[in-house]
Motif scaffolding. Structure first.
Motif, PDB file in Angstrom:
ATOM      1  N   UNK A 100     127.331  76.022  71.503  1.00 59.88           N
ATOM      2  CA  UNK A 100     127.361  74.929  71.427  1.00 59.88           C
ATOM      3  C   UNK A 100     127.573  73.862  72.944  1.00 59.88           C
ATOM      4  N   UNK A 101     128.462  74.437  73.357  1.00 65.21           N
ATOM      5  CA  UNK A 101     129.054  73.939  74.570  1.00 65.21           C
ATOM      6  C   UNK A 101     128.010  73.982  75.767  1.00 65.21           C
ATOM      7  N   UNK A 102     127.461  75.252  75.777  1.00 74.12           N
ATOM      8  CA  UNK A 102     126.372  75.327  76.749  1.00 74.12           C
ATOM      9  C   UNK A 102     125.385  74.655  76.607  1.00 74.12           C
ATOM     10  N   UNK A 103     124.740  74.505  75.312  1.00 68.19           N
ATOM     11  CA  UNK A 103     123.686  73.767  74.850  1.00 68.19           C
ATOM     12  C   UNK A 103     123.884  72.106  75.375  1.00 68.19           C
ATOM     13  N   UNK A 104     125.238  71.280  75.175  1.00 70.99           N
ATOM     14  CA  UNK A 104     125.583  70.534  75.657  1.00 70.99           C
ATOM     15  C   UNK A 104     125.384  70.215  77.009  1.00 70.99           C
ATOM     16  N   UNK A 105     125.875  71.161  77.762  1.00 65.22           N
ATOM     17  CA  UNK A 105     125.834  70.942  79.211  1.00 65.22           C
ATOM     18  C   UNK A 105     124.260  71.004  79.626  1.00 65.22           C
ATOM     19  N   UNK A 106     123.597  71.840  78.999  1.00 63.63           N
ATOM     20  CA  UNK A 106     122.290  71.789  79.442  1.00 63.63           C
ATOM     21  C   UNK A 106     121.329  70.586  79.264  1.00 63.63           C
ATOM     22  N   UNK A 107     121.787  69.973  77.913  1.00 63.58           N
ATOM     23  CA  UNK A 107     121.318  68.593  77.618  1.00 63.58           C
ATOM     24  C   UNK A 107     121.587  67.456  78.758  1.00 63.58           C
ATOM     25  N   UNK A 108     122.900  67.447  79.052  1.00 62.93           N
ATOM     26  CA  UNK A 108     123.473  66.726  80.178  1.00 62.93           C
ATOM     27  C   UNK A 108     122.822  66.945  81.399  1.00 62.93           C
ATOM     28  N   UNK A 109     122.688  68.066  81.603  1.00 61.16           N
ATOM     29  CA  UNK A 109     121.916  68.606  82.973  1.00 61.16           C
ATOM     30  C   UNK A 109     120.429  68.062  83.241  1.00 61.16           C
ATOM     31  N   UNK A 110     119.968  68.073  82.161  1.00 60.93           N
ATOM     32  CA  UNK A 110     118.444  67.531  81.905  1.00 60.93           C
ATOM     33  C   UNK A 110     118.210  66.078  82.217  1.00 60.93           C
ATOM     34  N   UNK A 111     119.202  65.632  81.475  1.00 61.47           N
ATOM     35  CA  UNK A 111     119.145  63.969  81.236  1.00 61.47           C
ATOM     36  C   UNK A 111     119.454  63.477  82.894  1.00 61.47           C
ATOM     37  N   UNK A 112     120.593  64.064  83.408  1.00 59.28           N
ATOM     38  CA  UNK A 112     121.139  63.700  84.699  1.00 59.28           C
ATOM     39  C   UNK A 112     119.806  63.753  85.750  1.00 59.28           C
TER      40      UNK A 112
END
Length: 146
Positions: A100-112
């Motif tokens: 869950x934390x990993x997926x959230x990080x990836x979403x933030x990474x992609x949005x940035x």
């Protein structure tokens, strides 16, 4: 160099035998191979005439290796996220952080990356990220056919 790439590819397949990992590795190998054999630089820009969100990232990382942090930020302002992504991935693979934390990080990474990409596309002073579809092979092929 090709032998090393093939060996790395087989290692990744053995460890991550899922289709998405295989697709990512094949795409990365294709990009490296295209750059090596053709000398065209970025295959995405060559085909479409539009730079991708990661445009300038390799040059930024090379600037970091030369201790030119300012130059790295000029090539790509999010260069520092790649080492962070590597650490997060290693933590995920070792089980130290949850999916869950990993997926959230990836979403933030992609949005940035997308936000920075669109700002760079809209900035006429940015000499790295450009959208000139007329320079792309696809546009040239269609215009020659039509």
């Amino acid at each position: 160099m090709i032998k090393e790439l093939c060996r790395d590819f087989s290692t990744v397949i053995k460890k991550h035998g899922n289709p998405s990992a295989i697709v990512v590795v094949v795409l990365l190998m294709s990009v490296v191979l295209a750059e090596m054999l053709s000398g065209i630089g970025c295959p995405i820009h060559y085909m479409t005439g539009i730079n991708c969100p990661g445009c300038g990232m390799s040059r930024a990382l090379l600037r970091v290796l030369h201790f030119d942090i300012k130059g790295a930020f000029l090539f790509h302002p999010l260069w520092w996220l790649l080492p962070v992504l590597a650490v997060v991935w290693i933590l995920r693979e070792s089980g130290r952080i949850s999916r869950k934390i990993y997926d959230r990080f990836l979403w933030i990474f992609c949005i940035l990356f997308l936000v920075v990409y669109f700002f760079r596309l809209l900035d006429p002073a940015d000499g790295i990220v450009r959208a000139v579809p007329g320079e792309g092979l696809i546009f040239r092929l269609f215009s020659s056919i039509l």
